[in-house]
Design a protein around this motif. Structure first.
Motif, PDB file in Angstrom:
ATOM      1  N   LEU A   1      36.239  33.663  36.596  1.00  0.00           N
ATOM      2  CA  LEU A   1      36.198  34.998  37.200  1.00  0.00           C
ATOM      3  C   LEU A   1      36.232  34.924  38.721  1.00  0.00           C
ATOM      4  CD1 LEU A   1      33.695  37.040  35.032  1.00  0.00           C
ATOM      5  CD2 LEU A   1      36.145  37.382  35.280  1.00  0.00           C
ATOM      6  N   ARG A   2      35.719  33.827  39.257  1.00  0.00           N
ATOM      7  CA  ARG A   2      35.730  33.651  40.717  1.00  0.00           C
ATOM      8  C   ARG A   2      37.045  33.074  41.215  1.00  0.00           C
ATOM      9  NH1 ARG A   2      30.607  33.782  43.289  1.00  0.00           N
ATOM     10  NH2 ARG A   2      28.947  34.114  41.780  1.00  0.00           N
ATOM     11  N   ILE A   3      37.720  32.319  40.368  1.00  0.00           N
ATOM     12  CA  ILE A   3      38.942  31.633  40.779  1.00  0.00           C
ATOM     13  C   ILE A   3      40.175  32.517  40.578  1.00  0.00           C
ATOM     14  CG2 ILE A   3      40.449  29.683  40.272  1.00  0.00           C
ATOM     15  CD1 ILE A   3      37.975  28.094  39.514  1.00  0.00           C
ATOM     16  N   CYS A   4      40.279  33.132  39.405  1.00  0.00           N
ATOM     17  CA  CYS A   4      41.473  33.920  39.053  1.00  0.00           C
ATOM     18  C   CYS A   4      41.386  35.335  39.616  1.00  0.00           C
ATOM     19  CB  CYS A   4      41.626  33.990  37.539  1.00  0.00           C
ATOM     20  SG  CYS A   4      41.831  32.381  36.775  1.00  0.00           S
ATOM     21  N   PRO A   5      42.475  35.827  40.134  1.00  0.00           N
ATOM     22  CA  PRO A   5      42.471  37.218  40.623  1.00  0.00           C
ATOM     23  C   PRO A   5      42.503  38.189  39.435  1.00  0.00           C
ATOM     24  CG  PRO A   5      44.631  36.237  40.913  1.00  0.00           C
ATOM     25  CD  PRO A   5      43.744  35.160  40.386  1.00  0.00           C
ATOM     26  N   THR A   6      41.434  38.933  39.278  1.00  0.00           N
ATOM     27  CA  THR A   6      41.342  39.918  38.203  1.00  0.00           C
ATOM     28  C   THR A   6      40.947  41.259  38.798  1.00  0.00           C
ATOM     29  OG1 THR A   6      39.047  39.270  37.786  1.00  0.00           O
ATOM     30  CG2 THR A   6      40.732  38.231  36.422  1.00  0.00           C
ATOM     31  N   SER A   7      41.146  42.299  38.041  1.00  0.00           N
ATOM     32  CA  SER A   7      40.816  43.638  38.529  1.00  0.00           C
ATOM     33  C   SER A   7      39.321  43.902  38.384  1.00  0.00           C
ATOM     34  CB  SER A   7      41.605  44.683  37.749  1.00  0.00           C
ATOM     35  OG  SER A   7      41.131  44.757  36.424  1.00  0.00           O
ATOM     36  N   ALA A   8      38.841  44.891  39.091  1.00  0.00           N
ATOM     37  CA  ALA A   8      37.423  45.265  39.032  1.00  0.00           C
ATOM     38  C   ALA A   8      37.063  45.780  37.637  1.00  0.00           C
ATOM     39  CB  ALA A   8      37.112  46.311  40.090  1.00  0.00           C
ATOM     40  N   LYS A   9      37.996  46.485  36.992  1.00  0.00           N
ATOM     41  CA  LYS A   9      37.751  46.987  35.637  1.00  0.00           C
ATOM     42  C   LYS A   9      37.567  45.840  34.650  1.00  0.00           C
ATOM     43  CE  LYS A   9      39.658  51.503  34.694  1.00  0.00           C
ATOM     44  NZ  LYS A   9      40.780  52.242  34.130  1.00  0.00           N
ATOM     45  N   PHE A  10      38.431  44.837  34.754  1.00  0.00           N
ATOM     46  CA  PHE A  10      38.344  43.684  33.862  1.00  0.00           C
ATOM     47  C   PHE A  10      37.046  42.925  34.106  1.00  0.00           C
ATOM     48  CE2 PHE A  10      39.273  39.237  32.723  1.00  0.00           C
ATOM     49  CZ  PHE A  10      39.612  39.416  31.389  1.00  0.00           C
ATOM     50  N   ASP A  11      36.678  42.740  35.380  1.00  0.00           N
ATOM     51  CA  ASP A  11      35.423  42.059  35.696  1.00  0.00           C
ATOM     52  C   ASP A  11      34.229  42.807  35.125  1.00  0.00           C
ATOM     53  OD1 ASP A  11      36.887  40.166  37.026  1.00  0.00           O
ATOM     54  OD2 ASP A  11      36.365  40.858  39.047  1.00  0.00           O
ATOM     55  N   ALA A  12      34.234  44.130  35.226  1.00  0.00           N
ATOM     56  CA  ALA A  12      33.133  44.935  34.690  1.00  0.00           C
ATOM     57  C   ALA A  12      33.076  44.818  33.163  1.00  0.00           C
ATOM     58  CB  ALA A  12      33.303  46.390  35.102  1.00  0.00           C
ATOM     59  N   PHE A  13      34.248  44.770  32.519  1.00  0.00           N
ATOM     60  CA  PHE A  13      34.285  44.606  31.069  1.00  0.00           C
ATOM     61  C   PHE A  13      33.701  43.260  30.658  1.00  0.00           C
ATOM     62  CE2 PHE A  13      36.627  42.905  27.376  1.00  0.00           C
ATOM     63  CZ  PHE A  13      36.177  43.798  26.409  1.00  0.00           C
ATOM     64  N   ILE A  14      34.088  42.202  31.355  1.00  0.00           N
ATOM     65  CA  ILE A  14      33.617  40.856  31.013  1.00  0.00           C
ATOM     66  C   ILE A  14      32.112  40.723  31.276  1.00  0.00           C
ATOM     67  CG2 ILE A  14      33.800  38.401  31.650  1.00  0.00           C
ATOM     68  CD1 ILE A  14      36.128  39.415  29.940  1.00  0.00           C
ATOM     69  N   LYS A  15      31.619  41.355  32.322  1.00  0.00           N
ATOM     70  CA  LYS A  15      30.194  41.238  32.664  1.00  0.00           C
ATOM     71  C   LYS A  15      29.294  41.968  31.677  1.00  0.00           C
ATOM     72  CE  LYS A  15      30.961  40.147  37.434  1.00  0.00           C
ATOM     73  NZ  LYS A  15      30.803  40.465  38.822  1.00  0.00           N
ATOM     74  N   ARG A  16      29.866  42.761  30.778  1.00  0.00           N
ATOM     75  CA  ARG A  16      29.060  43.390  29.725  1.00  0.00           C
ATOM     76  C   ARG A  16      28.519  42.362  28.742  1.00  0.00           C
ATOM     77  NH1 ARG A  16      32.842  48.335  27.718  1.00  0.00           N
ATOM     78  NH2 ARG A  16      32.870  49.476  29.687  1.00  0.00           N
ATOM     79  N   PHE A  17      29.165  41.238  28.651  1.00  0.00           N
ATOM     80  CA  PHE A  17      28.834  40.244  27.637  1.00  0.00           C
ATOM     81  C   PHE A  17      27.971  39.122  28.203  1.00  0.00           C
ATOM     82  CE2 PHE A  17      32.908  42.189  26.609  1.00  0.00           C
ATOM     83  CZ  PHE A  17      32.550  42.819  25.433  1.00  0.00           C
ATOM     84  N   THR A  18      26.890  39.504  28.840  1.00  0.00           N
ATOM     85  CA  THR A  18      25.990  38.503  29.406  1.00  0.00           C
ATOM     86  C   THR A  18      24.775  38.258  28.529  1.00  0.00           C
ATOM     87  OG1 THR A  18      24.890  40.207  30.711  1.00  0.00           O
ATOM     88  CG2 THR A  18      26.668  38.964  31.785  1.00  0.00           C
ATOM     89  N   THR A  19      24.553  39.103  27.530  1.00  0.00           N
ATOM     90  CA  THR A  19      23.403  38.906  26.646  1.00  0.00           C
ATOM     91  C   THR A  19      23.861  38.285  25.334  1.00  0.00           C
ATOM     92  OG1 THR A  19      23.586  41.088  25.622  1.00  0.00           O
ATOM     93  CG2 THR A  19      22.249  40.920  27.643  1.00  0.00           C
TER      94      THR A  19
END
Length: 148
Positions: free
Chosen positions: A64-82
């Motif tokens: 997530l830090r290396i690849c250029p991704t959109s803010a929406k995609f980052d927010a979607f991925i960060k939902r899965f931290t639990t």
């Protein structure tokens, strides 16, 4: 912390994460291998390939830090931290691949099994109230901080 030290911790989230990496590898390989069928199995292969690409970003946070991704995609991925959220997404992905049996029994069943095992490990970690621990080998807390 070395890989063997992580596995000796008896934290099911580590087991789930490593099964997740195995499911990424299987998903990419089996998705490509089964995409050449000339029936509805192509749809399940494409879904498995897309699922594997999403799982790469869920299980390897360094990307997530290396690849250029959109803010929406980052927010979607960060939902899965639990643990429970990861168990849910793995369970849904596994269910979709199990449904591929309706069309034609194929090697996609192997991906469904590994996805189900990963979902089970994350669910067990949640039930045992174990804190999610990301593997440092895969870019967990320590490695991700060094990049910044």
């Amino acid at each position: 912390m070395a890989l063997m030290d992580e596995l000796k911790m008896r934290n099911f989230s580590i087991y789930g994460q490593w099964l997740g990496v195995l499911s990424i590898i299987l998903g990419l390989a089996l998705g490509i291998a089964n995409i050449f069928h000339f029936n509805l199995l192509i749809l399940f292969s494409i879904i498995l390939l897309c699922s594997s690409l999403v799982l790469i970003f869920i299980e390897i946070p360094l990307l997530l830090r290396i690849c250029p991704t959109s803010a929406k995609f980052d927010a979607f991925i960060k939902r899965f931290t639990t643990n429970y959220m990861r168990a849910a997404i793995y369970g849904v992905m596994s269910l979709v691949q199990w449904l591929s049996i309706i069309v034609d029994p194929s090697s996609l069943i192997a991906a469904a099994v590994v996805l189900a095992l990963a979902a089970g490990c994350y669910a067990l970690a949640g039930l045992k109230q174990q804190e999610f621990v990301g593997s440092t080998t895969l870019g967990g807390r320590g490695v991700a901080q060094m990049i910044v």
